[in-house]
Write an enzyme that holds these catalytic residues in place. Structure first.
Site, PDB file in Angstrom:
ATOM      1  N   LYS A  95       0.864  -1.188   0.000  1.00  0.00           N
ATOM      2  CA  LYS A  95       0.000   0.000   0.000  1.00  0.00           C
ATOM      3  C   LYS A  95       0.900   1.238   0.000  1.00  0.00           C
ATOM      4  CE  LYS A  95      -3.874   1.788   2.842  1.00  0.00           C
ATOM      5  NZ  LYS A  95      -4.653   1.509   4.077  1.00  0.00           N
ATOM      6  N   SER A 171      -9.456   1.505   3.115  1.00  0.00           N
ATOM      7  CA  SER A 171      -8.583   2.192   2.192  1.00  0.00           C
ATOM      8  C   SER A 171      -7.539   1.304   1.527  1.00  0.00           C
ATOM      9  CB  SER A 171      -7.871   3.330   2.912  1.00  0.00           C
ATOM     10  OG  SER A 171      -7.041   2.823   3.948  1.00  0.00           O
ATOM     11  N   SER A 195      -9.665  -0.676   7.460  1.00  0.00           N
ATOM     12  CA  SER A 195      -9.101  -0.455   6.122  1.00  0.00           C
ATOM     13  C   SER A 195      -8.395  -1.657   5.520  1.00  0.00           C
ATOM     14  CB  SER A 195      -8.134   0.730   6.141  1.00  0.00           C
ATOM     15  OG  SER A 195      -8.846   1.929   6.004  1.00  0.00           O
TER      16      SER A 195
END
Lengths: 530, 106
Positions: A95, A171, A195
């Protein structure tokens, strides 16, 4: 089956048996990425084309050359009979909220678009030291602020591999989409309110939020420092356990990283659930929704398909000898989001003050001889709407005249949420649970653009995951079936502090018991033959 | 509760936050803030004993689980150049910024 579709532990076995080389594995993942991902996210993306709408768009930065170089080094080590590490040859995505030395580390924000990290985050470094190969940096909501990935400054934002008109969740949406689409078997994500678990549920993969402090946050670009947890995304429970094994542990660069020893997560993982006490709570079968017109919060039942998946999972575990404990009360669950609106915004506003155009990142090109004007232009140009919204709310609720009413109260509510969990996991208490079984999300993946723009509705996507972040306890989301539209349903296991080993065992038991279910044979849309 | 973020209060927050917003952004963000406050105000309805302590980080960090603080010792960072390279404007090893305005403290 292509190598990119195999699980991480299967790949390490084939690699050590010299049936596959690390370079072949990497080439397989790169070929899959070329086939399904489409163009990577960029700041200047132009119009979204029909072709774009059929692609996954997980990546911001693909590191093909360095991945090939790392693969060749692994192959050399194996050829020389050197130990290449427990995750040798396993590609993983990161990420883009983690710093990785000499790579762009953008947080999916214009304000960090030109930032090349001077050091590597501890969890990434540990993966690399274990022989895993970083394939690239994947997209996310800007600074992790969202549950759909649509707020990324890097467009096209990721789309759900199961149905590309749906969001992947967020996310860590680039992470879960890349793993679901077979671009990499593992990804490193972060979970502040859900997330990792929410997008894992939406994309039909396994996502783990470890206990706060189990994994170092060093090198993680901070959102809400008391809630942020790095964790694994994988396609199987054992892969997730193997990845947590590598990234967990004390770190001199993060004083919240606990020195408690990291247990062997794979040892005994298939010993089943006989005698374990697993709870179901009515407070996780009611959901809250927000009516933007009236401003009212409405309580309603969970969608029937999701509730059925959870209850079916409980039956499966009961059939394996677990004792199911019904009606476990967690009365403060519904206050998780209101408290989170306050606590996370205060911490986010504080963390975002460092972006000022002075030390790194974007600086406004507008000429000014006034420092404060430079700050304002820089932050206006660099931040998207979601960071601005969080800064403003954080400043409001922490202002001297309001902080008693909002911030202090939210932190007291956090105590009540923590006490709820302490009560049910207390070994000498009334409930004595080994794990709580819940749905991960109030819905399956929603359509692109259906929620984005309504920040309250978007936040309530995390209502079943955020209590674990307030309490600091670990949680796992794993696939629990498909809904009528063919979209994945996630089920969640929560446990006491540092009980990841128990949660993996329960999750693996469920995974083994359901491995021949018809829904497990269904592939995401982007992987189906035309 | 009657708390609403008025335009005047909003503009004050924008200034404190060192932001500078277009009119469109300002209206959207103010509307969203007021919607979020409706959700936040649910906290006011919870009966909370005033003695309930605050919780700052979930996990309690008992002594055995806590790394504690390092000695406060100076260590040379191995790559100061790598950090300075990220600054938008540097001169002779110093980061350059526009003039810092003079402010009279009230």
């Amino acid at each position: 089956m292509e190598p990119c579709d195999l699980n991480a532990l299967e790949l390490t076995k084939l690699l050590r048996g010299k049936e596959l080389s690390a370079l072949e594995i990497v080439e397989s993942c790169l070929a899959r990425t070329a086939a399904v991902d489409g163009r990577p996210g960029s700041l200047d993306s132009g119009e979204l084309t029909a072709e774009d709408q059929r692609k996954v768009h997980a990546f911001i930065t693909l590191a093909a050359d360095s991945a090939r170089a790392q693969a060749m080094e692994i192959d050399r080590r194996i050829g020389a009979s050197e130990d290449p590490g427990p995750l040798a040859g396993v590609p993983f995505t990161v990420k883009d909220i983690f710093c990785v030395k000499d790579t762009l580390s953008t947080a999916a924000s214009k304000i960090l678009a030109n930032f090349t990290a001077p050091y590597t985050a501890t969890p990434v470094r540990r993966m690399q030291e274990a022989g895993a190969i970083m394939l690239g940096k994947v997209n996310l909501d800007e600074f992790t602020y969202g549950s759909s990935n649509e707020s990324s400054a890097y467009q096209p934002s990721p789309r759900n591999p199961w149905k590309t008109d749906r969001v992947p969740g967020g996310s860590s949406g680039g992470s879960t989409a890349s793993v679901a689409a077979g671009e990499a078997p593992l990804s490193l994500g972060t979970d502040t309110a859900g997330s990792i678990r929410q997008p894992a549920a939406f994309c039909g993969v396994v996502g783990v939020k470890p206990t706060y402090g189990r994994v170092s946050r060093y090198g993680l670009i901070a959102f809400a420092s008391s809630l942020d947890c790095p964790g694994p995304v994988a396609r199987s429970v054992k892969d997730a356990a193997a990845m947590l094994q590598v990234i967990a542990g004390a770190d001199e660069h993060d004083s919240t990283a606990t020195p408690l020893p990291v247990p062997d997560y794979l040892e005994g993982i298939e010993e089943g659930v006989k005698g374990m006490r697993i709870g179901l709570s009515p407070d996780y079968f009611r959901i809250t929704s927000f009516d933007p017109v009236s401003g009212e919060l409405l309580s309603q039942a969970l969608p029937a398909e999701i509730e059925k998946s959870v209850r079916d999972a409980a039956q499966v575990l009961a059939g394996m000898g677990a004792e199911i404990v019904d009606d476990v009360p967690l009365p403060n669950t519904r206050y998780g989001i209101p408290a989170y609106f306050v606590i996370s915004r205060v911490e986010a506003a504080s963390n975002l003050h460092r972006y000022d155009g002075v030390k790194y990142g974007h600086r406004s090109g507008l000429t000014t001889n006034d420092l404060k004007a430079m700050y304002k232009h820089t932050r206006n140009e660099g931040f998207g709407l979601q960071p601005k919204l969080r800064i403003l709310m954080g400043m409001y609720v922490s202002a001297a005249q309001y902080s008693e009413q909002y911030y202090k109260r939210a932190l007291q509510v956090r105590t009540l949420i923590r006490r709820d969990f302490e009560t049910i996991f207390e070994p000498r208490g009334q409930y004595r649970l080994d794990a709580l079984l819940t749905p991960t999300t109030p819905t399956t993946a929603f359509e692109m653009a259906a929620v984005y723009g309504d920040s309250v509705l978007m936040q309530y996507a995390d209502q079943l995951t955020v209590p674990a972040n307030h309490a600091g306890i670990p949680g796992i989301s794993l696939p629990g079936g498909l809904d009528d539209a063919g979209l994945p349903i996630g089920i969640q296991l929560l446990g006491a502090d540092y009980s990841e080993k128990t949660l993996f065992r329960v999750a693996r038991a469920y995974e083994m018991a359901t491995e021949n279910e018809a829904w497990r044979k269904v592939k995401p849309e982007v992987l189906r033959e035309n | 509760m009657s708390d609403t973020i008025t335009r005047e209060l909003f503009d004050h927050l924008v200034d404190l936050a060192a932001l500078h917003l277009s009119e469109d952004q300002a209206e959207y963000l103010r509307g969203q803030l007021n919607n979020q406050l409706k959700a936040i105000n649910e906290l006011a309805a919870i009966p909370i004993d005033p003695d309930v302590p605050i919780n700052l980080h979930g996990v309690p960090f008992a002594e055995a689980a806590s790394a504690g603080l390092r000695e406060d010792e100076w260590r040379k960072y191995p790559d100061a150049e790598g950090i300075l390279k990220q600054a938008p404007q540097v001169e002779d090893g110093y980061i350059v910024v526009p003039d810092i305005p003079h402010t009279e403290l009230k």
